[in-house]
Design a protein around this motif. Structure first.
Motif, PDB file in Angstrom:
ATOM      1  N   SER A   1      23.968 -65.025  38.063  1.00  0.00           N
ATOM      2  CA  SER A   1      23.205 -63.726  37.971  1.00  0.00           C
ATOM      3  C   SER A   1      23.603 -62.721  39.348  1.00  0.00           C
ATOM      4  O   SER A   1      23.784 -61.600  38.814  1.00  0.00           O
ATOM      5  CB  SER A   1      21.736 -63.871  38.303  1.00  0.00           C
ATOM      6  OG  SER A   1      21.661 -64.566  39.375  1.00  0.00           O
TER       7      SER A   1
ATOM      8  N   LEU B   1      26.699 -61.274  37.607  1.00  0.00           N
ATOM      9  CA  LEU B   1      26.282 -60.166  36.582  1.00  0.00           C
ATOM     10  C   LEU B   1      25.865 -58.922  37.119  1.00  0.00           C
ATOM     11  O   LEU B   1      26.224 -57.967  36.613  1.00  0.00           O
ATOM     12  CB  LEU B   1      25.092 -60.929  35.763  1.00  0.00           C
ATOM     13  CG  LEU B   1      24.862 -60.268  34.321  1.00  0.00           C
ATOM     14  CD1 LEU B   1      26.186 -60.430  33.520  1.00  0.00           C
ATOM     15  CD2 LEU B   1      23.470 -60.844  33.701  1.00  0.00           C
ATOM     16  N   VAL B   2      25.028 -58.960  38.200  1.00  0.00           N
ATOM     17  CA  VAL B   2      24.441 -57.885  38.553  1.00  0.00           C
ATOM     18  C   VAL B   2      25.550 -56.872  39.070  1.00  0.00           C
ATOM     19  O   VAL B   2      25.682 -55.652  38.729  1.00  0.00           O
ATOM     20  CB  VAL B   2      23.453 -58.124  39.693  1.00  0.00           C
ATOM     21  CG1 VAL B   2      22.969 -56.746  40.425  1.00  0.00           C
ATOM     22  CG2 VAL B   2      21.996 -58.706  39.057  1.00  0.00           C
TER      23      VAL B   2
ATOM     24  N   LEU C   1      27.527 -55.353  36.441  1.00  0.00           N
ATOM     25  CA  LEU C   1      27.018 -54.015  35.614  1.00  0.00           C
ATOM     26  C   LEU C   1      26.855 -53.240  36.548  1.00  0.00           C
ATOM     27  O   LEU C   1      27.324 -51.979  36.079  1.00  0.00           O
ATOM     28  CB  LEU C   1      25.626 -54.689  35.581  1.00  0.00           C
ATOM     29  CG  LEU C   1      25.268 -55.722  34.495  1.00  0.00           C
ATOM     30  CD1 LEU C   1      23.700 -56.083  34.478  1.00  0.00           C
ATOM     31  CD2 LEU C   1      25.590 -55.293  33.159  1.00  0.00           C
TER      32      LEU C   1
ATOM     33  N   VAL D   1      30.281 -51.410  36.212  1.00  0.00           N
ATOM     34  CA  VAL D   1      30.517 -50.946  34.920  1.00  0.00           C
ATOM     35  C   VAL D   1      29.893 -49.419  35.194  1.00  0.00           C
ATOM     36  O   VAL D   1      30.396 -48.561  34.520  1.00  0.00           O
ATOM     37  CB  VAL D   1      30.281 -51.605  34.022  1.00  0.00           C
ATOM     38  CG1 VAL D   1      30.567 -50.825  32.690  1.00  0.00           C
ATOM     39  CG2 VAL D   1      31.001 -53.005  33.823  1.00  0.00           C
ATOM     40  N   LEU D   2      28.678 -49.492  35.813  1.00  0.00           N
ATOM     41  CA  LEU D   2      28.103 -48.282  35.870  1.00  0.00           C
ATOM     42  C   LEU D   2      28.703 -47.229  36.445  1.00  0.00           C
ATOM     43  O   LEU D   2      28.775 -46.159  35.961  1.00  0.00           O
ATOM     44  CB  LEU D   2      26.453 -48.498  36.454  1.00  0.00           C
ATOM     45  CG  LEU D   2      25.797 -47.308  36.677  1.00  0.00           C
ATOM     46  CD1 LEU D   2      25.240 -46.759  35.537  1.00  0.00           C
ATOM     47  CD2 LEU D   2      24.679 -47.531  37.811  1.00  0.00           C
TER      48      LEU D   2
ATOM     49  N   THR E   1      32.007 -46.965  36.979  1.00  0.00           N
ATOM     50  CA  THR E   1      33.319 -46.659  36.120  1.00  0.00           C
ATOM     51  C   THR E   1      33.008 -45.844  35.223  1.00  0.00           C
ATOM     52  O   THR E   1      33.477 -44.656  34.823  1.00  0.00           O
ATOM     53  CB  THR E   1      33.733 -48.047  35.480  1.00  0.00           C
ATOM     54  OG1 THR E   1      33.272 -49.187  36.256  1.00  0.00           O
ATOM     55  CG2 THR E   1      35.341 -47.772  35.321  1.00  0.00           C
ATOM     56  N   GLY E   2      31.620 -46.085  34.453  1.00  0.00           N
ATOM     57  CA  GLY E   2      31.278 -45.169  33.352  1.00  0.00           C
ATOM     58  C   GLY E   2      30.693 -43.911  33.761  1.00  0.00           C
ATOM     59  O   GLY E   2      31.319 -43.117  33.353  1.00  0.00           O
ATOM     60  N   CYS E   3      30.144 -43.910  34.896  1.00  0.00           N
ATOM     61  CA  CYS E   3      29.908 -42.597  35.491  1.00  0.00           C
ATOM     62  C   CYS E   3      31.186 -41.614  35.490  1.00  0.00           C
ATOM     63  O   CYS E   3      30.991 -40.581  34.945  1.00  0.00           O
ATOM     64  CB  CYS E   3      29.128 -42.581  36.766  1.00  0.00           C
ATOM     65  SG  CYS E   3      27.613 -42.735  36.780  1.00  0.00           S
TER      66      CYS E   3
ATOM     67  N   THR F   1      34.289 -41.734  34.463  1.00  0.00           N
ATOM     68  CA  THR F   1      34.967 -41.581  33.052  1.00  0.00           C
ATOM     69  C   THR F   1      34.187 -40.496  32.420  1.00  0.00           C
ATOM     70  O   THR F   1      34.848 -39.383  31.825  1.00  0.00           O
ATOM     71  CB  THR F   1      35.021 -42.922  32.347  1.00  0.00           C
ATOM     72  OG1 THR F   1      34.630 -43.875  32.928  1.00  0.00           O
ATOM     73  CG2 THR F   1      36.256 -42.821  31.653  1.00  0.00           C
ATOM     74  N   ASN F   2      32.908 -40.632  32.107  1.00  0.00           N
ATOM     75  CA  ASN F   2      32.364 -39.725  31.169  1.00  0.00           C
ATOM     76  C   ASN F   2      32.135 -38.266  31.968  1.00  0.00           C
ATOM     77  O   ASN F   2      32.273 -37.418  31.129  1.00  0.00           O
ATOM     78  CB  ASN F   2      30.959 -40.208  31.050  1.00  0.00           C
ATOM     79  CG  ASN F   2      30.394 -39.664  30.048  1.00  0.00           C
ATOM     80  OD1 ASN F   2      29.865 -38.437  29.981  1.00  0.00           O
ATOM     81  ND2 ASN F   2      30.291 -40.198  28.668  1.00  0.00           N
ATOM     82  N   ASN F   3      32.074 -38.351  33.216  1.00  0.00           N
ATOM     83  CA  ASN F   3      31.882 -36.923  33.869  1.00  0.00           C
ATOM     84  C   ASN F   3      33.331 -36.238  33.557  1.00  0.00           C
ATOM     85  O   ASN F   3      33.043 -35.072  33.349  1.00  0.00           O
ATOM     86  CB  ASN F   3      31.400 -37.072  35.067  1.00  0.00           C
ATOM     87  CG  ASN F   3      30.013 -37.266  35.318  1.00  0.00           C
ATOM     88  OD1 ASN F   3      29.356 -37.137  34.427  1.00  0.00           O
ATOM     89  ND2 ASN F   3      29.384 -37.963  36.444  1.00  0.00           N
TER      90      ASN F   3
ATOM     91  N   ALA G   1      35.577 -36.640  31.256  1.00  0.00           N
ATOM     92  CA  ALA G   1      35.687 -36.120  30.104  1.00  0.00           C
ATOM     93  C   ALA G   1      34.699 -35.027  29.755  1.00  0.00           C
ATOM     94  O   ALA G   1      35.209 -34.178  29.083  1.00  0.00           O
ATOM     95  CB  ALA G   1      35.304 -37.382  29.097  1.00  0.00           C
TER      96      ALA G   1
END
Lengths: 323, 581
Positions: free
Chosen positions: B9, B12-13, B16, B19-20, B22-24, B26-28, B30
């Protein structure tokens, strides 16, 4: 245990069968059929009669039902009336999408709620407990779609931190990072709802156990508080929580229609509402079956987990101690 | 075991959270890289018809993606079965029509029409000779030929197909091949609206010739992009049910005018509110209908151009003339003066100003204002005047009850149920105004909202109601409305659901479509306008409009701007539009 499982499964099959008949009858009793839903001004009812005939909707209800259940037993969930598309092609991807969304929300809320609830049970009415109470009330009271729109307005439209809706960014390769960004807002909305109830259950369940004689005995014997909570109390406190989690399992598949709508998430909940308003019998039946099966599995899993968590629970020939 | 679970666990945390972040990032990145240029190339040049600034120096560019949206998915885009707005929208992009309409609603053979010239109509008005372009091709490379037109017409008029086109094609007696690119259609009677029936997509006979009419709905043609051979500028390449359609420009498109836009994405949202949010965020570039309640908010945002004028639809109050729908069989709307009184009692202009926010036009007959059949002053205009209404009601024998002021005649109270469909906010507001307006003259109205499907099924189609509030969305610009007002079309088979009978009108409708001479038709519809507005089977309320919104990436020359008054006019001349990144 095996005999018990078999018995439970057989019972469940019967229940599912009865549910399908009842749902089929109820849906047919509702006014307006699939063709009526498509009715546009400027068209005569004759066209719709002919279309209904071409689709076999002019057959008596029992004939339609047996036709459908016959197909189902061969693994065929049927076709939509509106455009003759295989239900299975529509259903499975949506279940997958919903499991991603609901699973993430469920996991996030569990990871926060259980430890926090347990902690609060040891510090009743402390600052943390009060904060949790406040969040719980918020979670229960705030309409999810409204909260969703609020988050969209601020975090997406104004600040541009997160995508507004959908599962992936158009024109970009599907990636886990992109999916994750799309998950943040809907998961926040849904997790708040889950969090509220799980935290309450965890806290209440722990409090009840901590009040038991054997805990007092342990404390009196000078066992350290940490050990009392984690070794002696937690296991027993988890039992009712497991029940709730088991019962919530179908929700993971069923989706939350409002949240899915607000965030344009292509999941089960939104699809079910669409299908209901289009009176798509085959689709509604398929969803009913899937949900019924999930309820059964949820209950079974809860029962099995009892044994794991609490060895005192034994499943006897009479059907055990199902909750 | 327990320790292992903890590790998992924890991992996993951590992942997560990882990824959060990384995601932030990339999206910004783009998001800002695509938004920035869009903001700089967003002058007010997207030429709405009323825009004062001419398009900027930028010439059309090829490529790019136009994202448009809807709040419902298609049913079937097979032109023989198209019956709903979403299916019609997608069909617009992927199918060529025999003929097209110009901005004024005239039938034309355009560069992108399948026909080479306007049809030759015989002097007796009975035969139409249609000549196809010999360059037109299906997306599978086969030529578009006479057999395709013949097949389409024959399937459309065959009852077993269940095609909504049947009412336009059932007066066709025969359809014959003159040569590979010429078809002669012979009518069983003179039927003027038929010219508009030819503004129609056709289907490929070589793909569908073996499909039985009763099997057409089950055939994947129209629901499976891979099996739907088309003839238009874009091809239907993908459909994610309930999510989106992808339409790619066909590299082998036969037309002399080629589309600029390389890809059209047709996105499906759950409702109009979500659609509006998406265009404001820049996720979409085009929205066909912004709800009246949100138009101001969208305007205030400043990024979206709005084209707003009345469209091809009008709203009305329909009286029921069948006594069976009233207590003791006493029809409340039998008196002509009573109906005229109701027309005077309703503040129609107030509805246009306050509920439609000015985007509407009063109507006195079933013909849209400013079209060739508009009878103008020949139709009676009922001004809002409660005193006149009261006077007319008194003349028709209605007397106010001493207790509650509600009118009574022959022992019958003037109290009726006004039905409309639930969930339509415009109609809810109008129903409330009607209730109040009629209360002022002593008539009790009980508004009742019913679920649309149930309402159509149980009340509208069988003609079981006292009065209803509904609208007609007009499929063609032809003024013929026989199927709505003639006593030939009583329920259940027809659409005269109010059981209205007027022999003079019954004849006038037939006269109206029995000549192809437009000047003669105009005179006839003037007479229709006069008669129908005097006798009032409906109180015609208003023509209303939908606000079309487009984002800063979409461009067109002024003559190619969307035209709300035409059916599917939100995509008028889309072949000439272009998008910038």
């Amino acid at each position: 245990m095996t005999e018990y499982l078999i018995r439970r499964v057989l019972q469940s099959v019967l229940v599912i069968f009865l549910i399908t008949i009842l749902t089929f009858l109820l849906i047919h009793a509702a006014p307006g059929g699939p063709t009526q839903v498509m009715l546009a001004p400027g068209l005569t009812p004759e066209i719709f009669e002919q279309q209904a005939k071409n689709l076999g909707l002019d057959q008596p209800i029992p004939v339609q039902y047996f036709h459908w259940i016959g197909d189902l037993l061969q693994g065929d969930l049927g076709y939509t009336f509106k455009n003759h598309i295989a239900i299975s092609d529509l259903l499975w991807p949506r279940i997958g999408n919903t499991i991603i969304l609901m699973g993430a929300a469920w996991l996030v809320s569990l990871l926060i709620a259980i430890p926090w609830g347990i902690y609060n049970s040891t510090k009743v009415y402390g600052l943390s407990d009060q904060t949790a109470s406040f969040i719980s009330y918020l979670g229960f009271a705030m309409p999810t779609f409204w909260f969703g729109i609020l988050l969209q307005q601020w975090l997406s439209l104004k600040l541009d931190w997160f995508p507004l809706s959908d599962m992936h960014t158009r024109g970009k390769e599907d990636s886990i990072a992109d999916l994750f960004m799309h998950l943040v807002l809907p998961v926040t909305v849904l997790a708040l709802g889950f969090l509220a109830s799980y935290m309450k259950y965890a806290r209440a369940s722990m409090l009840e156990v901590l009040d038991q004689d054997y805990i007092r005995t342990a404390r009196a014997k000078g066992v350290k508080e940490r050990k009392v909570v984690f070794r002696h109390a937690l296991r027993n406190a988890l039992i009712p929580i497991i029940t709730i989690l088991g019962l919530d399992l179908p929700i993971l598949v069923g989706g939350a229609a409002l949240t899915e709508n607000v965030f344009n998430w292509p999941g089960m909940g939104r699809w079910f509402v669409e299908m209901a308003s289009a009176r798509e019998y085959s689709a509604l039946m398929a969803v009913t079956i899937v949900t019924a099966v999930m309820v059964v599995i949820g209950n079974l899993l809860a029962d099995i987990l009892y044994v794991v968590v609490d060895p005192r629970v034994k499943l006897g020939k009479q059907g055990g101690k199902a909750a | 075991m327990a320790k292992k679970r903890k590790w998992w666990s924890g991992l996993l945390v951590l992942s997560l959270v990882g990824v959060l972040f990384t995601g932030c990032s990339t999206n910004n990145t783009a998001g800002s890289s695509t938004n920035a240029p869009a903001a700089t190339t967003a002058p007010a040049e997207s030429a709405a018809p009323d825009a004062t600034e001419a398009p900027a120096a930028d010439a059309p560019v090829d490529g790019g993606t136009l994202v448009t949206s809807s709040f419902s998915d298609i049913v079937n885009i097979n032109p023989l079965l198209v019956n709903d707005t979403a299916s019609g929208d997608v069909a617009q992009f992927v199918f060529a029509k025999l003929y097209n309409l110009d901005r004024e609603g005239n039938v034309q053979a355009e560069d992108w029409s399948l026909a080479a010239a306007l049809p030759e109509i015989s002097e007796d008005g009975l035969t139409y000779t249609v000549k196809l372009k010999d360059t037109a091709k299906w997306s599978d490379g086969q030529p578009v030929v006479a057999d395709d037109v013949i097949y389409t017409v024959e399937m459309a008029k065959n009852k077993e197909t269940g095609s909504p086109l049947i009412s336009a094609f059932d007066k066709v007696k025969s359809v014959e091949k003159v040569d590979d690119h010429t078809v002669m259609i012979t009518m069983s009677q003179v039927y003027a609206p038929f010219l508009y029936a030819l503004v129609q997509e056709i289907v490929p006979a070589h793909v569908l010739k073996d499909v039985k009419p009763t099997e057409m709905q089950k055939n994947p043609y129209g629901t499976d992009p891979a099996k739907t051979v088309t003839s238009g500028p874009w091809k239907w390449t993908a459909w994610k049910q309930g999510e989106s359609h992808t339409l790619d420009a066909d590299p082998n498109y036969w037309g002399t005018v080629k589309p600029h836009i390389a890809q059209v994405i047709y996105k499906i949202y759950a409702d109009q509110n979500t659609e509006v949010q998406a265009i404001m965020k820049g996720d979409t570039d085009h929205i066909s209908a912004i709800p009246v309640t949100q138009v101001e908010a969208v305007k205030a945002d400043g990024k979206i151009d709005i084209i707003q004028k009345p469209g091809a639809q009008y709203e009305y109050v329909n009286f029921n003339f069948d006594g069976k729908n009233f207590p003791d069989g006493y029809g409340l709307f039998q008196g002509q003066k009573t109906r005229q009184a109701i027309a005077h009692a309703l503040n129609r202009q107030g509805m246009v100003d306050n509920i439609l926010k000015g985007v509407g036009a009063l109507m006195n007959a079933p013909f849209l204002p400013d079209t060739w059949a508009d009878p103008g002053d020949a139709a009676v205009n009922y001004d809002y005047n409660a005193e006149t209404a009261k006077k007319l009601l008194a003349e028709d024998g209605w007397v106010a009850d001493a207790k509650d002021g509600i009118l009574v005649k022959d022992g019958h109270r003037f109290s009726f149920e006004l039905q409309y469909n639930a969930g339509n906010s415009r109609r809810e507001q109008v129903a409330a105004v009607i209730q109040q307006n009629l209360k002022d003259v002593g008539i009790e109205v009980k508004p009742k909202a019913i679920d649309f499907a149930a309402w159509i099924d149980q009340n509208v189609t069988p003609g079981k109601y006292q009065a209803l509030l509904l609208a007609w969305s007009l499929n063609t610009p032809d003024p013929d409305a026989e199927s709505i007002f003639s006593s030939k079309y009583f329920p259940p088979a027809g659409q005269n659901s109010g059981w209205y009978k007027n022999e003079k009108l019954d004849k006038l409708w037939v006269d109206g479509y029995s000549t192809v001479d437009q000047a003669k038709r105009k005179e006839i519809y003037k007479e229709v306008g006069k008669e129908i507005s005097t006798d009032l089977p409906y109180v015609f309320l208003y023509q209303y409009g939908q606000a079309i919104g487009t984002g800063p990436r979409v461009h067109w020359a002024e003559e190619d701007a969307p035209e709300p008054s035409l059916g599917y006019g939100q995509f008028f001349h889309a072949i000439k539009w272009w998008v910038t990144e």
